[in-house]
Design a protein around this motif. Structure first.
Motif, mmCIF file in Angstrom:
data_model
loop_
_atom_site.group_PDB
_atom_site.id
_atom_site.type_symbol
_atom_site.label_atom_id
_atom_site.label_comp_id
_atom_site.label_asym_id
_atom_site.label_seq_id
_atom_site.Cartn_x
_atom_site.Cartn_y
_atom_site.Cartn_z
ATOM 1 N N GLU A 279 0.835 -1.198 0.000
ATOM 2 C CA GLU A 279 0.000 0.000 0.000
ATOM 3 C C GLU A 279 0.869 1.247 0.000
ATOM 4 N N ILE A 280 0.534 2.201 -0.862
ATOM 5 C CA ILE A 280 1.257 3.468 -0.956
ATOM 6 C C ILE A 280 0.307 4.559 -0.491
ATOM 7 N N PRO A 281 0.412 5.006 0.774
ATOM 8 C CA PRO A 281 -0.618 5.890 1.339
ATOM 9 C C PRO A 281 -0.623 7.302 0.753
ATOM 10 N N LEU A 282 0.546 7.819 0.347
ATOM 11 C CA LEU A 282 0.625 9.206 -0.110
ATOM 12 C C LEU A 282 1.201 9.256 -1.522
ATOM 13 N N GLY A 283 0.586 8.511 -2.436
ATOM 14 C CA GLY A 283 1.095 8.422 -3.800
ATOM 15 C C GLY A 283 0.493 9.465 -4.722
ATOM 16 N N VAL A 284 1.326 9.988 -5.628
ATOM 17 C CA VAL A 284 0.900 10.997 -6.603
ATOM 18 C C VAL A 284 1.265 10.506 -7.997
ATOM 19 N N ASN A 285 0.348 10.658 -8.944
ATOM 20 C CA ASN A 285 0.642 10.398 -10.352
ATOM 21 C C ASN A 285 1.043 11.700 -11.035
ATOM 22 N N LEU A 286 2.098 11.665 -11.827
ATOM 23 C CA LEU A 286 2.449 12.797 -12.682
ATOM 24 C C LEU A 286 2.015 12.461 -14.098
ATOM 25 N N ILE A 287 1.062 13.222 -14.616
ATOM 26 C CA ILE A 287 0.493 12.963 -15.939
ATOM 27 C C ILE A 287 1.016 13.998 -16.930
ATOM 28 N N THR B 86 5.363 10.294 -2.358
ATOM 29 C CA THR B 86 5.741 9.162 -3.191
ATOM 30 C C THR B 86 5.223 9.350 -4.612
ATOM 31 N N LEU B 87 6.116 9.213 -5.594
ATOM 32 C CA LEU B 87 5.711 9.242 -6.988
ATOM 33 C C LEU B 87 5.194 7.854 -7.336
ATOM 34 N N MET B 88 3.888 7.745 -7.468
ATOM 35 C CA MET B 88 3.266 6.428 -7.627
ATOM 36 C C MET B 88 3.352 5.922 -9.060
ATOM 37 N N SER B 89 2.895 6.722 -10.010
ATOM 38 C CA SER B 89 2.925 6.325 -11.415
ATOM 39 C C SER B 89 3.419 7.484 -12.261
ATOM 40 N N ARG B 90 4.360 7.187 -13.114
ATOM 41 C CA ARG B 90 4.853 8.174 -14.076
ATOM 42 C C ARG B 90 4.074 7.963 -15.361
ATOM 43 N N ILE B 91 3.372 8.972 -15.802
ATOM 44 C CA ILE B 91 2.558 8.828 -17.019
ATOM 45 C C ILE B 91 2.982 9.916 -18.002
ATOM 46 N N THR B 92 4.151 9.630 -18.665
ATOM 47 C CA THR B 92 4.773 8.322 -18.765
ATOM 48 C C THR B 92 6.305 8.381 -18.745
ATOM 49 N N GLY B 93 6.921 9.465 -18.294
ATOM 50 C CA GLY B 93 8.370 9.594 -18.367
ATOM 51 C C GLY B 93 9.114 8.557 -17.539
ATOM 52 N N ASP B 94 10.021 7.812 -18.166
ATOM 53 C CA ASP B 94 10.805 6.763 -17.504
ATOM 54 C C ASP B 94 9.899 5.794 -16.757
ATOM 55 N N ALA B 95 8.757 5.449 -17.364
ATOM 56 C CA ALA B 95 7.753 4.614 -16.692
ATOM 57 C C ALA B 95 8.028 3.136 -16.932
ATOM 58 N N ARG B 96 7.439 2.305 -16.065
ATOM 59 C CA ARG B 96 7.385 0.865 -16.259
ATOM 60 C C ARG B 96 5.913 0.491 -16.412
ATOM 61 N N LYS C 118 4.057 -1.906 -15.389
ATOM 62 C CA LYS C 118 3.320 -2.368 -14.214
ATOM 63 C C LYS C 118 2.864 -1.200 -13.347
ATOM 64 N N GLU C 119 3.710 -0.165 -13.212
ATOM 65 C CA GLU C 119 3.343 0.942 -12.323
ATOM 66 C C GLU C 119 2.144 1.723 -12.853
ATOM 67 N N ILE C 120 1.942 1.712 -14.171
ATOM 68 C CA ILE C 120 0.783 2.413 -14.725
ATOM 69 C C ILE C 120 -0.495 1.619 -14.479
ATOM 70 N N THR C 121 -0.379 0.288 -14.353
ATOM 71 C CA THR C 121 -1.577 -0.528 -14.105
ATOM 72 C C THR C 121 -2.223 -0.203 -12.765
ATOM 73 N N TRP C 122 -1.432 0.281 -11.795
ATOM 74 C CA TRP C 122 -2.017 0.605 -10.488
ATOM 75 C C TRP C 122 -2.121 2.120 -10.240
ATOM 76 N N ALA C 123 -2.126 2.902 -11.318
ATOM 77 C CA ALA C 123 -2.246 4.360 -11.177
ATOM 78 C C ALA C 123 -3.562 4.761 -10.517
ATOM 79 N N HIS C 124 -4.570 3.889 -10.571
ATOM 80 C CA HIS C 124 -5.878 4.222 -9.994
ATOM 81 C C HIS C 124 -5.853 4.229 -8.465
ATOM 82 N N ARG C 125 -4.744 3.813 -7.842
ATOM 83 C CA ARG C 125 -4.638 3.816 -6.384
ATOM 84 C C ARG C 125 -3.971 5.080 -5.840
ATOM 85 N N ALA C 126 -3.667 6.023 -6.686
ATOM 86 C CA ALA C 126 -3.036 7.272 -6.237
ATOM 87 C C ALA C 126 -4.035 8.140 -5.480
#
Length: 453
Positions: free
Chosen positions: A182-190, A212-222, A224-232
């Protein structure tokens, strides 16, 4: 820290506007000046570094768009492979679906990627290739995601391609995975693409504040990390014109609040970090962000002092588009540089409004015209420097005026506090270069010989 309401933001002081602005307007079909939809989709998705990206079309479509941006990776480099089905005349006449199926099989067997993105082109869209069916069958057979990206070049501009890529992520990727912890304080950068490594500077700042940078959308992204971007907990839209619709849809589906921001300039960076903390509704986080931004701004004031003395009062013509059209103005103002001309050819109405908030009434807007209009503005406004994309470098050389590359091809990172210092250095080095005086002086053979008298 005073709470920052989303609908009551002082754009001049905080460096942003209300986040409920409109996404990019729908372009007319075939309106592809500055890049087509296919190019725009690749710009958005190619920074997913561990995925394979397959262009279904003639080899020129892949070749002309390959490695056209300065997006950097900290690990996998599979996305830098130029995969293409390389359709020829026979394939166009009899269909290229078998070739597409064989290409997907080869990539899956040879590279074992976590996902394969397949891009439609003008040719495959016009001949009626059923790309969706081929991708669906391959995904079921190979047990890996094979994602169709239906953005052929003729449907519109590069910005429409960005948006179509965002829709593909929503339909096939986001929400299909869960984080290992669980990432309690995650932020997506879009809309941040790690041009020249800017994402790394931003992530370092966020980590310093405990964000915490949760998902990079999409610079230097992986993938798998984009699949859970909805938890940010929060979405920050960095490039508002392209992917604002993605943030709006994620707010609707997953109840994730979003805001538009920028990391160009100290004020913009401070605002963005404070807004992240505010939307998380975490008081301790807000205090940490306050301490970090105060410390960084104080240090930056000292570091910038010698450069501000040299830059104060200098005039610049800024020719770019989108978020940079207004956010770079904020950074230049902090350095004492006056923007006397600004390009608006790729800017939305919201971008133009933000520009107007940051420049004087005598600033000239350049909606179109290309090189000739830029040169005319430089001459009439007596600009000291031109800040534009790499394709305009030769315009500056011809005009014998200092030049800074600000677009996606650049090799310098200008985001964050360190980025502003880097920009100040580059401006100073360019303006102080002795080549400009040398170029403006007469050639040695044209100078008067003192011994002739």
């Amino acid at each position: 820290m005073e709470p920052i309401r989303k609908d009551e933001i002082d754009a001049q002081e905080c460096g942003s506007v209300t986040p409920k602005s409109k996404p990019c307007p729908r372009p007319k079909p075939g309106e592809a000046a500055g890049g087509c939809s296919f190019d725009g989709a690749q710009i958005t998705l190619l920074p997913i570094m561990d995925a394979a990206h397959l262009v279904h079309g003639p080899i020129a479509c892949a070749g002309n768009s390959w490695e056209s941006r300065g997006t950097l990776t900290s690990g996998p480099s599979l996305s830098q492979y130029g995969f293409a089905t390389d359709l020829n005349d026979t394939d166009i006449i009899f269909g290229g679906e078998k070739k597409l199926r064989d290409s997907i099989n080869y990539i899956a067997e040879r590279f074992a990627p976590p996902a394969i993105f397949v891009y439609a082109t003008c040719v495959t869209a016009l001949i009626g290739e059923d790309m969706d069916a081929v991708c669906k069958e391959a995904a079921e057979r190979l047990a890996i995601p094979v994602i169709p990206v239906n953005s052929p070049g003729f449907v519109g501009s590069k910005n429409l391609g960005n948006r179509l890529a965002g829709e593909a992520l929503l339909q096939y990727v986001i929400g299909t995975g869960e984080p290992e912890r669980e990432i309690p304080l995650g932020v997506n950068l879009i809309g941040e693409y790690n041009i020249a490594g800017e994402m790394w500077d931003i992530e370092k700042l966020m980590n310093s504040a405990g964000i915490t940078l949760m998902s990079r959308i999409t610079g230097d992204a992986r993938y798998k990390e984009i699949t859970w971007a909805h938890r940010a907990k929060v979405n920050m839209v960095v490039c508002s014109r392209a992917l604002l619709g993605l943030a709006k849809e994620m707010e609707s589906r997953y109840n994730i609040p979003y805001f538009e921001g920028s990391f160009y300039g100290a004020k913009e960076t401070t605002y963005s970090l404070r807004q992240m903390a505010f939307l998380m509704n975490d008081r301790e986080m807000e205090r940490r962000v306050d301490r970090l931004t105060e410390r960084e701004e104080s240090r930056l004031i000292q570091d910038l002092r010698p450069y501000r003395k040299l830059l104060k009062g200098k005039k610049a013509v800024l020719y770019t588009g989108g978020v940079k059209s207004w956010s770079i103005i904020s950074a230049l103002k902090e350095l004492g540089v006056q923007v006397v001309g600004v390009g608006t050819n790729k800017s939305t109405e919201d971008d133009v409004r933000r520009i107007a908030d940051r420049v004087g009434d005598d600033t000239e807007y350049i909606p179109e015209g290309g090189a000739s209009r830029i040169i005319k503005t430089v001459r009439e406004r007596k600009a000291d420097i031109m800040i534009a994309g790499g394709r305009n470098m030769y315009v500056a050389m011809k005009e014998q005026i200092p030049f800074i590359d600000i677009n996606q091809e650049r090799h310098k990172a200008y985001a964050g506090y360190e980025g502003l210092l880097r920009l100040a250095k580059e401006l100073t080095y360019s303006l102080a270069n002795p080549i400009w005086k040398l170029a403006a002086s007469p050639a040695p053979w044209d100078k008067e010989d003192p011994y002739d008298h």
